[in-house]
Design an enzyme around this catalytic site. Structure first.
Site, short mmCIF file in Angstrom:
data_model
loop_
_atom_site.label_atom_id
_atom_site.label_comp_id
_atom_site.label_asym_id
_atom_site.label_seq_id
_atom_site.Cartn_x
_atom_site.Cartn_y
_atom_site.Cartn_z
N LYS A 1 -3.90 10.60 4.62
CA LYS A 1 -3.84 9.89 5.64
C LYS A 1 -3.17 10.65 6.39
CE LYS A 1 -5.05 6.36 2.61
NZ LYS A 1 -5.27 6.51 1.28
N HIS B 1 0.85 -1.31 0.03
CA HIS B 1 0.02 -0.08 0.01
C HIS B 1 0.85 1.23 -0.05
CE1 HIS B 1 -3.44 2.53 1.70
NE2 HIS B 1 -3.95 2.08 0.50
N LYS C 1 3.17 4.38 -0.83
CA LYS C 1 3.26 5.41 -2.09
C LYS C 1 4.40 6.29 -1.91
CE LYS C 1 -1.69 5.18 -2.07
NZ LYS C 1 -1.82 3.71 -1.22
N HIS D 1 -8.28 11.41 0.48
CA HIS D 1 -7.65 10.14 0.36
C HIS D 1 -6.56 10.37 0.90
CE1 HIS D 1 -5.48 6.78 -1.69
NE2 HIS D 1 -6.59 6.23 -1.87
#
Length: 668
Positions: free
Chosen positions: A520, A289, A291, A518
């Site tokens: 976090k 996950h 990025k 989106h």
């Protein structure tokens, strides 16, 4: 041909008498817009086109709230509040409050128009329904056409009430006005960029809302010799069109978490210079996950940690964050020692287990590309700490390397201002795992770590969870489609113990109330000051952060995650750039020890210096897109879950569920 005038909106004072100091607003047959410009008021709670008024030949009218502050319609003894994107009807004599309790206008139809009208109530309602449909279609076309219209966004203040509340409203407004459009004033000099992060640009927002924001072209640029692109979702078709430079880089390693179907498509169309790698997932239900981008240049390496999948909607329609810093090659004759950032980075890259390969860099030679390759760069000036997760059952020395225990370990080494003792926490993310109260306490314990200036623990902080409501998603720039990227099922969201945590997504100061998050982020704060701040790929889940097992001697993590932790310590002040050859002289700090670093104060965009405050610390503004302190849910607010049915139509006239296209190669 100009439409005939139907009547006026007549301004009223607080006694509901005509206010001659304000001009009447002419109303014409068809579509009219009423807002800050037409009323000649500077109150930014009013959008420029705050209210759309569609008038039928008989004088009846349909209203739809185009701004994001509510409007009140008074008809007889009925007082109806219409929120953003909601519609209603008005007739002759009705009074509109453009802001509840303020800016009242009476709708008055001209006498000639009234006498010429032969329509009865039934025809009147039919025309109103037709107008509503026509207006909705017009509004949808405007919203769905990117950059065709400046979208006015939610302002901070929702002042309700009557004359008795007017003075309090004015007092609160004076404070809130100072933070209106706060991101407009967020400008960072190049030598300070690594101290903070930036939001990604969002299409369709007014220019002020994208101040100092970045696009993919702003980060993938220059003479790149080799690139690592790490992500969960990768749309190669879109990515190559958005960043054509990627097809020209000698070697690109794409570390991804894609499923077999998309991966097969990627293999068929990828450029010959690309290498695809999916890291091992030793524990079921895990994902890759993280990025990030690692771009190697002749001058050094650019490290980028961000929150967006490599797909169109993530880089154009959503609230996202990105941090970036450039680092020079180490001096071959005098290599500097490793530092915490370097060790954390290479430990994480090692866990990805990509197959080694060689790349020949012009004028530099041939290099074997593995995790150790990235030790060739000097990270001693890193302005953040890395907080990563890798899947596995971690024990012994590895227990403190990953997940929330890593965050706990780093915070325990830090000293914070005493004002953060028992100060609250905020959790903001886009996917909610299956949680329980025991794990929430475990997680909060890590988040609450750290010492005060008197060397005593900061103590536990009470967390709130910022999470979009159903109405937030329905009225967003994407409508219900935005909910596809907030993929939490009802069984996770509806747990009773979570009710005390829910807080609203409010982002008017950054212009992103309707750009669904989106991004976090996790933080500890006191008003507009931050003890620390984490920008990460990790959602709130055990899979992402890990769960302690075996009497806290083992940490089980399912997924790969990566984030950057901002602490109130500045490493140094020199500027280095991989793409700009004009750099300031290097002023090496020589240590990553917080005690030897300059103290800083981390603050939000809404922070204001007190008139009598004296501080020797440097102020570092972090563009948190949401407002602090968070506002808890009201009894009417319903948290979004993506597996429910929503029949109330969104801004595009759609209901949920429906298919959402995320990849260029998907069938429409």
């Amino acid at each position: 041909m100009a439409q005939p005038q139907i009547g006026h909106l007549v301004p009223l004072d607080q006694n509901l008498q005509e206010d001659a100091s304000i001009a009447k607003i002419p109303v014409f047959r068809g579509l009219n817009f009423v807002g800050r410009n037409s009323v000649s008021l500077s109150d930014k709670r009013l959008s420029r086109n705050h209210l759309a008024l569609t008038v039928s030949p008989d004088g009846s009218a349909t209203v739809i709230v185009e701004g994001t502050n509510p409007v009140v319609v008074n008809s007889g003894n009925n007082r109806e509040k219409l929120c953003s994107r909601e519609n209603g009807t008005i007739r002759n004599g009705d009074v509109i409050e453009l802001i509840p309790g303020h800016y009242m206008f009476k709708y008055v139809i001209s006498d000639t128009e009234k006498s010429s009208s032969g329509h009865g109530r039934e025809a009147d309602e039919g025309n109103a329904a037709s107008s509503r449909k026509r207006l909705r279609q017009t509004s949808e076309a405007k919203v769905s056409s990117s950059n065709s219209k400046i979208i006015e966004l939610e302002k901070n203040s929702r002042v309700e009430g009557s004359n008795s509340m007017a003075e309090n409203s004015r007092n609160s407004l004076s404070k809130k006005d100072s933070s209106e459009e706060a991101i407009r004033h967020f400008h960072v000099s190049p030598d300070k960029l690594a101290l903070t992060f930036r939001l990604l640009r969002v299409q369709g927002l007014p220019q002020w809302a994208n101040t100092s924001c970045v696009s993919i072209e702003d980060v993938i640029q220059g003479d790149i010799l080799f690139a690592v692109l790490s992500n969960y979702m990768v749309d190669i078709d879109w990515l190559l069109s958005a960043s054509p430079l990627l097809s020209k880089i000698p070697k690109v390693l794409v570390v991804n978490g894609e499923g077999d179907g998309t991966l097969d498509h990627m293999k068929r169309i990828k450029p010959a210079n690309w290498i695809l790698h999916k890291p091992p997932l030793p524990i079921s239900f895990g994902t890759h996950h993280s990025k990030a981008m690692l771009l190697v240049y002749p001058r050094g390496v650019r490290i980028i940690i961000h929150t967006a999948n490599l797909i169109y909607v993530d880089w154009n329609n959503k609230t996202q964050g990105l941090w970036m810093q450039d680092f020079p090659w180490k001096e071959q004759n005098n290599p500097s020692k490793g530092c915490a950032f370097e060790n954390d980075l290479t430990d994480y890259l090692s866990a990805l287990k990509w197959p080694e390969f060689s790349v020949n860099f012009p004028n530099l030679g041939s290099f074997t590309i593995n995790s150790s390759f990235f030790r060739k760069f000097d990270y001693s000036n890193a302005e953040v700490r890395l907080i990563a997760s890798v899947p596995g059952y971690h024990t012994g020395v590895n227990l403190k390397k990953w997940g929330h225990v890593k965050l706990r370990t780093v915070l325990q080494e830090c000293t914070f201002d005493r004002e953060f003792k028992k100060s609250p926490l905020v959790y903001q993310f886009s996917s909610l795992g299956s949680l329980d109260e025991k794990w929430m306490a475990e997680f909060a314990s890590s988040m609450s770590s750290g010492l005060s200036e008197d060397k005593t623990p900061l103590g536990p902080g009470e967390p709130l969870i910022i999470w979009p409501t159903v109405e937030d998603v329905r009225c967003s720039l994407e409508g219900y489609a935005a909910g596809n990227a907030i993929p939490s099922p009802l069984k996770n969201v509806e747990k009773a113990f979570l009710k005390k945590y829910w807080a609203k997504w409010k982002a008017s100061h950054s212009g992103r109330s309707h750009a669904m998050p989106h991004i976090k982020t996790f933080a500890r704060y006191n008003d507009q000051k931050l003890a620390w701040f984490l920008l990460t790929s990790a959602n709130l889940s055990k899979a992402a952060w890990g769960a302690l097992q075996k009497n806290n001697s083992q940490l089980m993590i399912r997924s790969y995650e990566l984030g950057v932790l901002f602490l109130p310590f500045k490493r140094c002040s020199f500027r280095f750039s991989c793409t700009n050859t004009v750099s300031q002289p290097e002023d090496k700090c020589g240590s990553s020890d917080n005690s030897k670093a300059q103290k800083t104060e981390l603050v939000t965009l809404n922070w204001q210096r007190s008139s009598n405050a004296v501080s020797l610390s440097e102020i570092v503004k972090l563009p948190l897109p949401y407002e602090l302190p968070p506002q808890p849910y009201s009894s009417e607010d319903v948290p979004w879950s993506w597996d429910r049915t929503y029949n109330k139509k969104d801004v595009y006239g759609q209901v949920w569920p429906r298919q959402v296209k995320l990849y260029s190669h998907q069938d429409s």
